[in-house]
Design a protein around this motif. Structure first.
Motif, short mmCIF file in Angstrom:
data_model
loop_
_atom_site.label_atom_id
_atom_site.label_comp_id
_atom_site.label_asym_id
_atom_site.label_seq_id
_atom_site.Cartn_x
_atom_site.Cartn_y
_atom_site.Cartn_z
N ASP A 79 -3.11 4.97 -15.04
CA ASP A 79 -1.93 4.34 -14.34
C ASP A 79 -2.51 2.83 -14.14
OD1 ASP A 79 -0.46 6.46 -14.10
OD2 ASP A 79 -1.07 7.08 -12.05
N PRO A 80 -1.64 1.86 -14.22
CA PRO A 80 -1.66 0.51 -13.82
C PRO A 80 -2.38 0.22 -12.32
CG PRO A 80 0.32 0.91 -14.59
CD PRO A 80 -0.01 2.12 -14.42
N GLN A 81 -3.46 -0.34 -12.27
CA GLN A 81 -4.14 -0.63 -11.05
C GLN A 81 -3.86 -1.89 -10.41
OE1 GLN A 81 -8.19 -0.34 -12.57
NE2 GLN A 81 -8.23 1.82 -12.60
N TYR A 82 -3.58 -1.72 -9.04
CA TYR A 82 -3.15 -2.89 -8.30
C TYR A 82 -4.48 -3.42 -7.40
CZ TYR A 82 1.70 -2.00 -9.33
OH TYR A 82 2.77 -1.66 -10.04
N TRP A 83 -4.91 -4.47 -7.74
CA TRP A 83 -6.43 -4.98 -7.39
C TRP A 83 -6.00 -5.74 -6.16
CZ3 TRP A 83 -11.38 -3.25 -8.32
CH2 TRP A 83 -11.64 -2.41 -9.53
N PHE A 84 -7.13 -5.74 -5.17
CA PHE A 84 -7.07 -6.59 -4.10
C PHE A 84 -8.05 -7.40 -4.05
CE2 PHE A 84 -4.05 -2.95 -3.08
CZ PHE A 84 -2.94 -3.61 -2.61
N VAL B 261 -5.65 0.15 -6.00
CA VAL B 261 -4.88 1.37 -5.60
C VAL B 261 -4.03 1.41 -6.78
CG1 VAL B 261 -3.25 0.39 -4.46
CG2 VAL B 261 -3.79 2.60 -4.02
N THR B 262 -3.55 2.50 -7.01
CA THR B 262 -2.39 3.06 -8.13
C THR B 262 -1.02 3.56 -7.42
OG1 THR B 262 -2.98 5.25 -8.76
CG2 THR B 262 -4.20 3.43 -9.92
N ILE B 263 -0.02 3.56 -7.99
CA ILE B 263 1.21 4.00 -7.36
C ILE B 263 0.99 5.76 -7.24
CG2 ILE B 263 3.58 4.58 -7.89
CD1 ILE B 263 3.91 2.08 -9.16
N SER B 264 0.31 6.26 -8.27
CA SER B 264 0.14 7.98 -8.20
C SER B 264 -0.95 8.17 -6.82
CB SER B 264 -0.68 8.06 -9.26
OG SER B 264 0.08 8.25 -10.39
#
Length: 257
Positions: free
Chosen positions: A230-235, A192-195
């Motif tokens: 945007d930077p991506q936050y992976w889980f 997910v991204t912040i945007s």
């Protein structure tokens, strides 16, 4: 003029009420006795069923569910005590204890790459693989029961509802509703991204950043700052490529930005 009710009539009425009450009490006591007898009979049949189908109950999740439903009819929990009659007769106490140990082993083995979060589906597959094809059948319902018992022990285990199933949490990280909602948003793509959080949840940027920073700190998310846009936050727990193969700690370190 109407004549008042005499003392004799009042006495008769009270006597009749007393008799009705006494009769009602007797009937109620009779009903309780009959219900007790019925429960004792049902319990006897239940014990006979448990003795006759002991192996099936231990090996088959379908039989265990059937047996537990029968127990619930008379208010008996066969899993309540590892030293109780039902646990001794069926070994179900040992079954869930052993299953809990397996769950812990799987979660510890994968913690280096998923930070302590794993989908219930993947956990189920890995537990089945570790048990071998000749071991007792294990359903996802069995896993949920075992995890609830682990959770009651206060060792950090819990379940987070995501996409019609669950993420199993095996670390004592403090996750609130904001973290859960972000995990649910990331469920489809694995990241997910912040945007996306701002648009999808109508949050302020600061709120989204605060939640993601906490998940990064706890090791539950990885940041891909070189992603396009945007930077991506992976889980990792939701990342299908990681879930489909084993990743060593060395590989995990190389993949972590």
């Amino acid at each position: 003029m109407r004549r008042g009710v005499g003392a004799g009539a009042i006495a008769k009425k009270k006597l009749a009420e007393a008799k009705y009450k006494e009769r009602g009490t007797v009937l109620a006591e009779d009903q309780i006795v009959q219900m007790s007898k019925q429960l004792e009979t049902f319990k006897t049949h239940l014990e006979e069923f448990a003795s006759k189908h002991k192996q099936e109950i231990r090996k088959s999740s379908q039989f265990r569910v059937q047996f537990q439903e029968m127990c619930a009819t008379i208010g008996v929990d066969p899993l309540a005590s590892g030293k109780g009659f039902w646990a001794e007769m069926l070994g179900v106490g040992d079954f869930y204890y052993e299953l809990g140990v397996q769950i812990i082993e799987v979660c510890l083995a994968l913690k280096h790459r998923n930070g302590g979060l794993i989908t219930l589906d993947e956990l189920h597959q890995r537990v089945l693989k570790g048990r071998g094809k000749f071991a007792q059948d294990v359903s996802q319902d069995d896993l949920v029961r075992a995890i609830k018992k682990l959770k009651a022990m206060g060792n950090g285990f819990g379940m987070i509802p995501v996409g019609g199933s669950y993420l199993v949490q095996s670390v004592p990280a403090e996750l609130n509703m904001d973290h859960t909602v972000v995990l649910q948003l990331a469920e489809k793509k694995g990241y997910v991204t912040i945007s996306e959080i701002k648009d999808g949840l109508n949050w302020e940027r600061e709120r989204a950043s605060h939640v993601l920073d906490h998940l990064l700190k706890e090791g539950l998310a990885w940041l891909d700052s070189q992603a396009e846009g945007d930077p991506q936050y992976w889980f990792p727990a939701l990342f299908s490529e990681l879930a489909s193969r084993d990743v060593t700690p060395e590989e995990a370190n190389q993949m972590t930005p």
